[in-house]
Enzyme design. Structure first.
Site, short mmCIF file in Angstrom:
data_model
loop_
_atom_site.label_atom_id
_atom_site.label_comp_id
_atom_site.label_asym_id
_atom_site.label_seq_id
_atom_site.Cartn_x
_atom_site.Cartn_y
_atom_site.Cartn_z
N LYS A 1 0.83 -1.20 0.00
CA LYS A 1 0.00 0.00 0.00
C LYS A 1 0.87 1.25 0.00
CE LYS A 1 -3.94 1.95 2.61
NZ LYS A 1 -4.75 1.80 3.84
N SER B 1 -9.49 1.53 2.87
CA SER B 1 -8.63 2.23 1.95
C SER B 1 -7.57 1.37 1.27
CB SER B 1 -7.93 3.38 2.68
OG SER B 1 -7.12 2.89 3.74
N SER C 1 -9.81 -0.41 7.30
CA SER C 1 -9.27 -0.36 5.94
C SER C 1 -8.54 -1.61 5.47
CB SER C 1 -8.33 0.85 5.79
OG SER C 1 -9.07 2.04 5.80
#
Length: 457
Positions: free
Chosen positions: A76, A149, A173
């Site tokens: 990420k 996310s 997330s």
């Protein structure tokens, strides 16, 4: 899913049945085929090939190449990867990172090969993976969101590109995209995984961890990345046992409470999600657990979560070289966060502690609490296009209704794929009001087996 799990790949590479170079080349080819998902931010093909070649050379020399030998992973975009600009999902970054973050360094030390960084909404604010760069799509249905996310990492794992994607969880997330994409996603106890070089991720709310296709892979990666440094503001005590050991043993007979009522009357749980949850509860009861429905609503964590959320946006903006490039809704959130007095944040911390004690007292007789991961199916796209901060927060509510509690309390919680509705994945959340991740992993592995056996029957 990819043809092999991380556990299988590592075993094959360590045994010499396959070379890391072949594994990485196949992952890069799949990554190219998955461009329509817009899930990868920076593809690191040359670096990955070089790392795989070095790994094979070490294998040939008889060296131990680690428990994740040759496993391709994606990272990420809020984690530093040496030589790559850390974008946090936006345009606020500056020069490329000079060193790996602690988690990326531990993955490499364990033998994993980083093949790409992944899309995320700016600073991970929302449970939808959209931004000024575009929209990430769900491989189960490209017109649906993969959640967020950590949606970029989840989409690439769900598409079978890689077996492991690193995400972050400040309000759900990791668990939300796990539910949307049919994956395993564990939010560990606070302080389990280092956030270095930063002292924290979203203050007391956030943690870093993997999205995987199996419980065994989840445990394998957590064993490799767990531990903190002197930089970290939070540190957890050692787990009761190694995560891989926990995931491989039987859970015993557990007391499990289940609840499907969200904290706010304005949120309605989709009946199809409720049916999957009810079916999961029945399956666990049939497996011999003491399973009981819980009265009342899911605890409301927002009095503690909201001030910390806005403060986190402001803090994240302060860490980047070009905050002036942030999206308009990010700038709005940062202004709110910067205006919150310290006394209010300290009060939010005390409220979080009261919520934690209240949860532990309310559910003291239960080993695990079962709930929906999200109240809806993966939502249609787009969700953030043209939305201001207020609209985005309202649209996020059904996605985070059950997830923010664990971030406020610091407890362990995980999402596990439990079924489908209309061809879309439905996840259930396992929450540990006491104990640690080792309480969840054996139950998750058992449920994974039960569901697999039922599907094959």
């Amino acid at each position: 899913m990819t043809q092999a799990t991380a556990t299988q790949i590592a075993a094959d590479v360590r045994a010499g049945r396959v070379q890391a170079r072949a594994v990485v080349e196949a992952a890069l080819a799949r990554l190219d085929e998955a461009r329509h998902l817009d899930a990868a931010e920076h593809v690191l093909a040359d670096e990955a090939r070089s790392a795989a070649h070095a790994l094979d050379s070490r294998m040939a020399a008889g060296e131990d190449v680690g428990p994740l030998a040759g496993v391709p992973v994606v990272i990420k975009a809020e984690n530093d990867v040496a030589g790559v600009v850390t974008t946090f999902g936006g345009r606020c970054g500056g020069e490329p990172a000079v060193a790996d973050s602690a988690v990326v360094a531990r993955l490499r030390q364990a033998g994993a090969v980083v093949v790409a960084t992944t899309r995320m909404p700016e600073f991970g604010q929302y449970p939808f993976t959209e931004g000024s760069w575009g929209i990430t799509r769900n491989p189960h249905d490209p017109d649906r969101s993969p959640g967020g996310s950590s949606g970029g990492s989840a989409a690439l794992v769900a598409a079978g590109v890689v077996p492991v994607g690193i995400g972050g969880d400040g309000g759900g997330s990791i668990r939300i995209p796990a539910s949307c994409c049919g994956l395993v996603g564990l939010k560990p106890v606070r302080g389990r995984v280092s956030t270095a070089p930063h002292p924290d991720l979203w203050g007391p709310l956030g943690t870093i961890g993997p999205l995987t296709g199996t419980v065994a892979d989840c445990a394998l990666v957590y064993d490799a990345i767990s531990g903190t440094t002197d930089v970290d503001a939070f540190s957890a005590s050692a787990p009761a046992e190694p995560f891989a050991v926990a995931a491989a043993r039987e859970p015993g007979r557990l007391r499990i409470g289940w609840i499907a009522t969200p904290p706010w009357p304005t949120i309605r749980v989709d009946p199809r999600v409720r049916r999957v949850l009810g079916g999961t509860a029945r399956r666990l009861a049939e497996a011999g657990h003491d399973v009981r429905g819980l009265p009342g609503r899911w605890p409301d964590a927002q009095p503690a979560f909201v001030p910390s959320f806005f403060a986190a946006i402001a803090d994240e903006c302060s860490r980047v070289p070009h905050p002036e490039r942030a999206e308009a809704r990010t700038r709005s959130g940062a202004r709110v966060g910067a205006a919150i007095p310290d006394v209010v944040l300290r009060a939010a911390g005390r409220t979080a502690e009261r919520i934690r004690r209240g949860v532990e007292a309310r559910w003291a007789e239960y080993d695990v609490v079962l709930s929906p991961t999200i109240a809806c199916l993966p939502p249609p796209l787009p969700q953030l296009t043209g939305a201001g901060m207020g609209q985005a927060i309202l649209r996020a509510a059904p996605m985070v209704a059950f997830s923010t509690l664990a971030n406020v309390t610091g407890h362990a919680a995980m999402s596990l794929p439990a079924g489908t509705a209309g061809g879309l994945p439905v996840g259930v959340q396992l929450y540990a009001p006491g104990g640690d991740e080792t309480r969840l992993l054996p139950l998750a592995a058992q449920l994974e087996r039960l569901l697999r056996d039922a599907a094959q029957a």
